[in-house]
Write an enzyme that holds these catalytic residues in place. Structure first.
Site, PDB file in Angstrom:
ATOM      1  N   TYR A  17      35.179  36.075  50.116  1.00 28.87           N
ATOM      2  CA  TYR A  17      35.744  37.308  50.686  1.00 28.87           C
ATOM      3  C   TYR A  17      36.224  38.217  49.580  1.00 28.87           C
ATOM      4  CZ  TYR A  17      38.653  33.409  50.026  1.00 28.87           C
ATOM      5  OH  TYR A  17      39.170  32.292  49.480  1.00 28.87           O
ATOM      6  N   ASP A  19      35.898  40.771  47.066  1.00 25.91           N
ATOM      7  CA  ASP A  19      36.169  42.197  46.925  1.00 25.91           C
ATOM      8  C   ASP A  19      36.654  42.849  48.209  1.00 25.91           C
ATOM      9  OD1 ASP A  19      35.416  41.808  44.347  1.00 25.91           O
ATOM     10  OD2 ASP A  19      33.331  42.315  44.723  1.00 25.91           O
ATOM     11  N   GLN A 261      46.320  38.678  55.450  1.00 23.31           N
ATOM     12  CA  GLN A 261      46.875  39.247  54.208  1.00 23.31           C
ATOM     13  C   GLN A 261      48.395  39.459  54.210  1.00 23.31           C
ATOM     14  OE1 GLN A 261      44.613  42.769  53.148  1.00 23.31           O
ATOM     15  NE2 GLN A 261      43.661  41.735  51.421  1.00 23.31           N
ATOM     16  N   GLU A 279      41.459  39.040  41.681  1.00 23.51           N
ATOM     17  CA  GLU A 279      42.142  40.316  41.448  1.00 23.51           C
ATOM     18  C   GLU A 279      43.273  40.571  42.441  1.00 23.51           C
ATOM     19  OE1 GLU A 279      39.781  43.741  40.378  1.00 23.51           O
ATOM     20  OE2 GLU A 279      41.167  45.095  41.399  1.00 23.51           O
ATOM     21  N   ASP A 280      42.955  40.498  43.731  1.00 23.41           N
ATOM     22  CA  ASP A 280      43.968  40.947  44.694  1.00 23.41           C
ATOM     23  C   ASP A 280      45.170  40.012  44.775  1.00 23.41           C
ATOM     24  OD1 ASP A 280      44.694  43.021  46.603  1.00 23.41           O
ATOM     25  OD2 ASP A 280      44.596  41.412  48.073  1.00 23.41           O
ATOM     26  N   SER A 281      44.937  38.703  44.857  1.00 26.40           N
ATOM     27  CA  SER A 281      46.091  37.781  44.928  1.00 26.40           C
ATOM     28  C   SER A 281      46.884  37.833  43.618  1.00 26.40           C
ATOM     29  CB  SER A 281      45.633  36.348  45.229  1.00 26.40           C
ATOM     30  OG  SER A 281      44.760  35.872  44.234  1.00 26.40           O
TER      31      SER A 281
HETATM   32  O1  TRH Z   1      38.588  36.097  46.608  1.00 20.51           O
HETATM   33  P1  TRH Z   1      38.832  36.191  45.188  1.00 20.51           P
HETATM   34  O2  TRH Z   1      38.326  35.079  44.398  1.00 20.51           O
HETATM   35  O3  TRH Z   1      38.271  37.593  44.716  1.00 20.51           O
HETATM   36  C1  TRH Z   1      37.589  37.741  43.570  1.00 20.51           C
HETATM   37  C2  TRH Z   1      38.048  38.960  42.801  1.00 20.51           C
HETATM   38  O4  TRH Z   1      38.090  40.118  43.546  1.00 20.51           O
HETATM   39  C3  TRH Z   1      37.174  39.087  41.632  1.00 20.51           C
HETATM   40  O5  TRH Z   1      37.488  40.251  40.921  1.00 20.51           O
HETATM   41  C4  TRH Z   1      35.742  39.118  42.124  1.00 20.51           C
HETATM   42  O6  TRH Z   1      34.884  39.394  41.137  1.00 20.51           O
HETATM   43  C5  TRH Z   1      35.429  37.799  42.802  1.00 20.51           C
HETATM   44  O7  TRH Z   1      36.240  37.736  43.918  1.00 20.51           O
HETATM   45  C6  TRH Z   1      34.017  37.652  43.243  1.00 20.51           C
HETATM   46  O8  TRH Z   1      40.417  36.335  44.922  1.00 20.51           O
HETATM   47  P2  TRH Z   1      41.326  37.584  45.306  1.00 20.51           P
HETATM   48  O9  TRH Z   1      40.864  38.830  44.597  1.00 20.51           O
HETATM   49  O10 TRH Z   1      42.665  37.157  45.053  1.00 20.51           O
HETATM   50  O11 TRH Z   1      41.089  37.849  46.852  1.00 20.51           O
HETATM   51  C7  TRH Z   1      41.536  36.957  47.827  1.00 20.51           C
HETATM   52  C8  TRH Z   1      42.058  37.732  49.016  1.00 20.51           C
HETATM   53  O12 TRH Z   1      42.396  36.816  50.035  1.00 20.51           O
HETATM   54  C9  TRH Z   1      43.329  38.520  48.708  1.00 20.51           C
HETATM   55  O13 TRH Z   1      43.269  39.756  49.396  1.00 20.51           O
HETATM   56  C10 TRH Z   1      44.434  37.676  49.297  1.00 20.51           C
HETATM   57  C11 TRH Z   1      43.732  37.086  50.475  1.00 20.51           C
HETATM   58  N1  TRH Z   1      44.288  35.853  51.030  1.00 20.51           N
HETATM   59  C12 TRH Z   1      44.740  35.873  52.322  1.00 20.51           C
HETATM   60  O14 TRH Z   1      44.713  36.934  52.975  1.00 20.51           O
HETATM   61  N2  TRH Z   1      45.211  34.719  52.870  1.00 20.51           N
HETATM   62  C13 TRH Z   1      45.265  33.544  52.193  1.00 20.51           C
HETATM   63  O15 TRH Z   1      45.700  32.523  52.751  1.00 20.51           O
HETATM   64  C14 TRH Z   1      44.826  33.546  50.835  1.00 20.51           C
HETATM   65  C15 TRH Z   1      44.890  32.286  50.029  1.00 20.51           C
HETATM   66  C16 TRH Z   1      44.329  34.716  50.290  1.00 20.51           C
END
Ligand code: TRH
Length: 386
Positions: A17, A19, A261, A279-281
């Protein structure tokens, strides 16, 4: 551009999920705080649904929290100039459908076209932020927009009410208690040192678990189901599903459901230490004002190690224990990590690390927020196109 512009975001969900977490946050904020009519084009609605359960994974078009969500099925659809938004954002250099780009060129006035890039602490970003790039064939110019950690970048995504909400939550400890109870935690788990764990599969989780298990302090580790699946299953003695919990030595590991989120923010606010990724977390952990450890998304030729070091130079130049811990967590330090020693050193610097989390949060706030900075830039470009 009218006072309430229309804006389209094109988001390709690269991996899981990923980006969509960023694009969805940006879309909600642009609509909710700035009154922008946002259309979010997403290629993978099932992944979107994990962070936003209201999403219908089978709908070609739907409205969620005031944002028009469209399923981006492929590159072949045709578009009329009237369907093109005032501002068009491609996330992370994804290829917008060719006929949408042609419709952009045929539109009067032409739209503002931005490529929203990924977040990195490297210095070159300041030189590339807002640079134009002319289309080789059409009369269109795209501009690069970089998030970042300095006033000469686009800043970080942050909702206007976020800090107020966080402070209100922290002012009433019973809210964190009730929130954690709602996730299934028993009082003893809530009273322990709480760590949230979100990382990529190659993180040395089993080694860290062993250090916690044999450590001096009771640790409760909260991990969303599916994350660090092998190490968590080995510890739990069974495949992790939400609600599965086990205690060995000083460590309790509990599998959580993947929460929406806004609840993920509450989880970060409720824990003593947050292990985050991507990035986002990672950004949310920074706004949580709590100590955090970042697991960066791996890239070819260990480019990510360079990015990690660039961040550590800005964030923690004087905190050796945090540097060491993060470098080892990302496989960016010499092998044979002594995890009990790394953990003890981190604990010993707990107070200084907590202070830095607070000063960093204030420094980042001074750069404004990405959504407002992006709109201000788009307004400026739009004026030059008229
Ligand atoms: O999912 P990610 O691994 O995203 C990444 C980055 O964006 C990276 O730059 C990109 O190149 C790669 O994907 C392919 O980790 P990220 O960015 O932290 O995104 C996770 C999202 O999930 C964030 O918005 C927080 C959300 N989240 C929830 O909503 N509930 C949850 O329980 C958890 C654990 C996360």
């Amino acid at each position: 551009m009218s006072t309430s512009p229309s804006l389209a975001i094109f988001c390709k969900v690269v991996d899981n999920y990923g980006d969509i977490g960023i694009c969805w946050r940006l879309a909600r904020q642009l609509h909710g705080e700035h009154g922008v009519a946002v259309t979010l084009w997403v290629d993978d609605l099932a992944s979107f649904r994990r962070i936003c359960p209201e999403v219908d994974a089978a709908a070609a078009a739907q409205t969620v929290a005031g944002v028009a969500v469209r399923h981006w099925r492929g590159q072949d659809d045709a578009f009329a100039p009237a369907e093109v938004a005032d501002i068009v954002i491609e996330f992370f250099a994804c290829d917008i459908p060719p006929r949408y780009v042609e419709a952009m060129a045929a539109r009067t006035p032409r739209p503002v076209w931005l490529n929203l890039e990924g977040l990195t602490a490297e210095e070159w970003v300041e030189g590339c932020h807002k640079l134009p790039s002319m289309h080789p064939r059409l009369k269109l110019t795209k501009h690069f927009f970089f998030p970042g950690f300095t006033a000469r970048t686009g800043g970080l995504l942050r909702e206007a009410g976020l800090e107020r909400e966080r402070l209100a939550f922290l002012a009433q400890p019973e809210r964190a208690h009730a929130f954690l109870q709602g996730l299934g935690l028993a009082d003893a788990e809530i009273d322990a040192y709480k760590v949230s764990l979100f990382c990529y599969p190659h993180a040395p989780v089993a080694e860290l678990f062993a250090a916690w298990q044999g450590g001096a302090r009771k640790v409760t580790c909260l991990v969303p189901e599916g994350v660090a699946a092998d190490a968590v299953a080995a510890f739990l003695g069974t495949e992790a599903s939400a609600g599965t919990v086990a205690t060995r030595g000083m460590l309790t590991v509990r599998a959580l459901p993947f929460v929406p989120q806004p609840d993920y923010d509450r989880l970060l606010w409720s824990c003593d230490l947050n292990l985050v990724r991507g990035e986002d977390s990672w950004v949310r952990a920074q706004w949580a004002g709590k100590p955090f450890v970042w697991h960066i998304y791996p890239q070819d030729e260990n480019l990510h190690h360079k990015k990690l070091r660039a961040f550590l130079e800005r964030y923690a130049p004087d905190l050796a224990s945090l540097n060491e811990f993060m470098l080892h967590w990302n496989g960016a330090a010499a092998a044979n990590a002594d995890w009990p020693a790394l953990w003890s050193a981190l604990q010993a610097d707990e107070a200084a690390i907590a202070v830095r989390a607070g000063t960093w949060q204030r420094e980042m706030t001074a750069n404004g927020d990405l959504a407002s900075n992006l709109l201000a830039f788009a307004t400026q470009i739009a004026a030059s196109l008229r």
